[in-house]
Design a protein around this motif. Sequence first.
Motif, short mmCIF file in Angstrom:
data_model
loop_
_atom_site.label_atom_id
_atom_site.label_comp_id
_atom_site.label_asym_id
_atom_site.label_seq_id
_atom_site.Cartn_x
_atom_site.Cartn_y
_atom_site.Cartn_z
N HIS A 5 0.85 -1.19 0.00
CA HIS A 5 0.00 0.00 0.00
C HIS A 5 0.89 1.25 0.00
O HIS A 5 1.91 1.29 0.68
N ALA A 7 0.66 3.96 1.51
CA ALA A 7 0.88 4.46 2.87
C ALA A 7 2.02 3.71 3.55
O ALA A 7 2.82 4.30 4.28
N ARG A 228 -7.23 0.86 14.29
CA ARG A 228 -8.07 1.59 13.35
C ARG A 228 -7.63 3.03 13.22
O ARG A 228 -7.56 3.60 12.12
N ALA A 231 -4.24 3.18 11.30
CA ALA A 231 -4.42 2.97 9.87
C ALA A 231 -5.07 4.18 9.22
O ALA A 231 -4.68 4.61 8.12
N ALA A 232 -6.07 4.76 9.89
CA ALA A 232 -6.74 5.93 9.33
C ALA A 232 -5.78 7.10 9.19
O ALA A 232 -5.78 7.80 8.17
N LEU A 235 -3.56 6.51 6.19
CA LEU A 235 -4.30 6.71 4.96
C LEU A 235 -4.52 8.19 4.65
O LEU A 235 -4.56 8.59 3.48
N LEU A 236 -4.64 8.99 5.69
CA LEU A 236 -4.88 10.43 5.51
C LEU A 236 -3.62 11.20 5.16
O LEU A 236 -3.70 12.40 4.88
N GLN A 355 -1.37 -2.67 10.01
CA GLN A 355 -0.92 -3.25 8.74
C GLN A 355 -1.95 -4.22 8.16
O GLN A 355 -2.17 -4.26 6.95
N LEU A 358 -4.46 -2.33 6.41
CA LEU A 358 -3.95 -1.74 5.16
C LEU A 358 -3.52 -2.81 4.17
O LEU A 358 -3.01 -2.50 3.09
#
Length: 367
Positions: A5, A7, A228, A231-232, A235-236, A355, A358
Amino acid sequence: MSNPHPALVRVRAFCDRFGLRAPILLAPMAGVCPPALSIAVANAGGLGACGALPMPPAAIAAWAQEVRAGTSGPFQINLWIPDPPPVRDPDREAAVRAFLASWGPDVAVTAGDVTPPDFAAQCEALLDAAPPIVSSVMGLYPPEFVRRLKQRGISWWANVSTVAEARAAEAAGADVVVAQGMEAGGHRGCFDAARAEAAMVGLFALVPAVADAVRVPVVATGGIADPRGVAAALLLGASAAQIGTGFLRCPETKLHPAWAEALARTLPEDTLVTRAFSGRAGRSIATAYARAATAPDAPAPAPYPVQRGLAQPMRDEAGKAGDVDRMQAWAGQSAALAPAVPAEAMVRALWEGAQALLGGQAASATA
């Protein structure tokens, strides 16, 4: 084999640069970052931290020495950029003393005559301790100090709470900006103390906006306490997640049991932002004192650090009595997610869980 990914690619570059195996950072919380906690976090591959605001130079040196004796992992030491001297108001302070006396012992007239440690001496102590990373909160380090940090190969991370602050930090030479959302527990790192309540930006809005506005890496902090959230944040656009309240229930923190137990039952709506403990806006559990001190009929708090001095007798008595309703029980909005597990286990669970969310493997980002 599928590509990792994007990220995770960004995370790997960040971890490689700063000697990490996991992009999980302990927040530098003043008073609740004992060496044992940083040692555990660093040994798990994350970043240890010290909030050095109340510490004289000798204590800063001792903290760094103890951490280095327990781990070869990296850590940061953080200082609070000083506010201008407070404007004293005897009538206001008298009203605050009278209010506080109903929650604890009588408050001496001189209780507000507190001064922070010598900032220049603390800066020299940071240079002497030479941590791999020095961070700032409530503003920016003076240019001459930044120059000396760079000369010694020490990275500067600047805590910010708005896009404008992030741009200013990058222009001043910050190597990383730490974007702190309004969800964060304790004091938020606002450059302008007067605007702390007005400029309340949530992490989901702040991180992508800061990532788009600056070229340096971004760390996300404020309200992150489980995989969570990690990961968020990645992603941001963040390269790592910094966690404060989430680590408070770890045994290495040695938090007062009454505070630790209260965190476990504190929902997001059970926190509030108040100046009633220190004179600076900070997010606390909505305890009986915090609610009363923010009621319309309560006296306006004195400025920082006067209010901190005035409230100290009540806080001391509350600690001895185990009364969380009068403690300075800072808490982020994700307090109830904080696990009561060893810090090493928490770091590993956070990173492995993030991970998995993701779609990556442990080796993909940290090999």
